[in-house]
Design a protein around this motif. Structure first.
Motif, PDB file in Angstrom:
ATOM      1  N   GLY A 122      13.292   9.820  -8.883  1.00  0.00           N
ATOM      2  CA  GLY A 122      13.114  10.574 -10.301  1.00  0.00           C
ATOM      3  C   GLY A 122      11.637  10.490 -10.447  1.00  0.00           C
ATOM      4  O   GLY A 122      10.915   9.682  -9.642  1.00  0.00           O
ATOM      5  N   PRO A 123      11.199  11.312 -11.425  1.00  0.00           N
ATOM      6  CA  PRO A 123      11.747  12.291 -12.214  1.00  0.00           C
ATOM      7  C   PRO A 123      12.124  13.416 -11.662  1.00  0.00           C
ATOM      8  O   PRO A 123      13.032  14.165 -12.215  1.00  0.00           O
ATOM      9  N   PHE A 124      11.431  13.669 -10.499  1.00  0.00           N
ATOM     10  CA  PHE A 124      11.774  14.988  -9.842  1.00  0.00           C
ATOM     11  C   PHE A 124      12.441  14.796  -8.358  1.00  0.00           C
ATOM     12  O   PHE A 124      11.882  14.178  -7.888  1.00  0.00           O
ATOM     13  N   PRO A 125      13.560  15.403  -8.103  1.00  0.00           N
ATOM     14  CA  PRO A 125      14.196  15.120  -6.913  1.00  0.00           C
ATOM     15  C   PRO A 125      13.311  15.879  -5.717  1.00  0.00           C
ATOM     16  O   PRO A 125      12.967  16.916  -5.701  1.00  0.00           O
ATOM     17  N   ILE A 126      13.153  14.996  -4.887  1.00  0.00           N
ATOM     18  CA  ILE A 126      12.457  15.558  -3.303  1.00  0.00           C
ATOM     19  C   ILE A 126      13.389  14.751  -2.110  1.00  0.00           C
ATOM     20  O   ILE A 126      13.991  13.812  -2.538  1.00  0.00           O
ATOM     21  N   ALA A 127      13.225  15.545  -1.069  1.00  0.00           N
ATOM     22  CA  ALA A 127      13.868  15.291   0.275  1.00  0.00           C
ATOM     23  C   ALA A 127      12.887  14.422   0.845  1.00  0.00           C
ATOM     24  O   ALA A 127      12.013  14.795   1.571  1.00  0.00           O
ATOM     25  N   LEU A 128      12.954  12.992   0.769  1.00  0.00           N
ATOM     26  CA  LEU A 128      11.989  11.918   1.330  1.00  0.00           C
ATOM     27  C   LEU A 128      12.123  12.165   3.051  1.00  0.00           C
ATOM     28  O   LEU A 128      11.019  11.989   3.682  1.00  0.00           O
ATOM     29  N   ALA A 129      13.301  12.430   3.277  1.00  0.00           N
ATOM     30  CA  ALA A 129      13.522  12.661   4.808  1.00  0.00           C
ATOM     31  C   ALA A 129      12.579  13.453   5.467  1.00  0.00           C
ATOM     32  O   ALA A 129      12.278  13.493   6.699  1.00  0.00           O
ATOM     33  N   GLU A 130      12.195  14.489   4.681  1.00  0.00           N
ATOM     34  CA  GLU A 130      11.314  15.764   5.138  1.00  0.00           C
ATOM     35  C   GLU A 130       9.772  15.602   4.930  1.00  0.00           C
ATOM     36  O   GLU A 130       9.075  16.278   5.211  1.00  0.00           O
ATOM     37  N   ARG A 131       9.331  14.307   4.316  1.00  0.00           N
ATOM     38  CA  ARG A 131       8.173  14.371   4.038  1.00  0.00           C
ATOM     39  C   ARG A 131       7.138  13.369   4.804  1.00  0.00           C
ATOM     40  O   ARG A 131       7.100  12.250   4.816  1.00  0.00           O
ATOM     41  N   GLU A 132       6.654  14.278   5.987  1.00  0.00           N
ATOM     42  CA  GLU A 132       6.058  13.416   6.931  1.00  0.00           C
ATOM     43  C   GLU A 132       6.510  12.198   7.304  1.00  0.00           C
ATOM     44  O   GLU A 132       5.961  11.253   7.330  1.00  0.00           O
ATOM     45  N   ASN A 133       7.799  12.167   7.653  1.00  0.00           N
ATOM     46  CA  ASN A 133       8.554  11.072   7.914  1.00  0.00           C
ATOM     47  C   ASN A 133       8.992  11.178   9.678  1.00  0.00           C
ATOM     48  O   ASN A 133       9.864  12.009   9.935  1.00  0.00           O
TER      49      ASN A 133
END
Length: 195
Positions: A122-133
């Protein structure tokens, strides 16, 4: 396997740099949404460029409802900083189950064999699996597992706030209530904050 990486997450240089980028993203978003409103008000107040004021007003109508969300997100960045300055990073396995809406903004983290809460970003949904991961099956977590905290892809470079998706009716036990209250993860009533 859980292990602490630093005394507190803030001591990790990529985390501090990632937090600065978070502040910049929140500030740019807030200014970007509030600027047309301020320009429209200035044009109408000084009775200049009424055509420009009309254009700003039309462009603003669709985005005015986002201004309070961005203001809250900008203000709540302080809670992210407080968590990072009080809790250590712990590297944990994770799953990224999609929500019923199809949004990938949930993370299931098994802290123990019998305790694997699901958190919302939150507060804004993001796909962490796709963030320089490079390790989408691992996550860095700082906070109290009962009330949420901050997660980042391995490396600590993209810290974001997480809150429990569903809290069991009986609640959870354990943890340091004093620290959770001090950094804003828990209210005085004993319930977790949701922003």
């Amino acid at each position: 396997m859980t292990f602490q990486l630093t005394k507190v997450a803030w001591d990790h240089p990529p985390t501090a740099a990632g937090y600065k980028r978070l502040v910049l993203r929140r500030a740019v978003g807030l200014i970007g949404l509030a600027l047309p409103l301020m320009l429209t008000a200035a044009c109408l107040w000084f009775d200049v460029m009424r055509q420009v004021a009309f254009i700003f007003t039309m462009s603003m109508i669709g985005f005015i409802s986002w201004v309070p969300w961005m203001a809250i997100a900008y203000w709540r960045r302080l809670r992210v900083a407080a968590v990072l300055q009080a809790y250590p990073w712990c590297e944990l396995p994770c799953l990224h189950p999609p929500r019923a809406t199809g949004s990938p903004a949930t993370i299931a983290i098994p802290f123990r064999e019998d305790f694997a809460p699901t958190f919302r970003i939150g507060p804004f949904p993001i796909a962490l699996a796709e963030r320089e991961n490079d390790h989408p099956d691992r996550i860095w977590f700082a906070g109290d597992p009962r009330f949420g905290g901050v997660v980042s892809p391995v490396g600590g470079h993209y810290p974001v706030r997480v809150v429990p998706d569903k809290v069991p009716p009986e609640g959870w036990s354990g943890g340091d209530d004093g620290l959770a209250l001090r950094v804003g993860l828990m209210r005085r009533s004993g319930k977790g904050t949701q922003t």
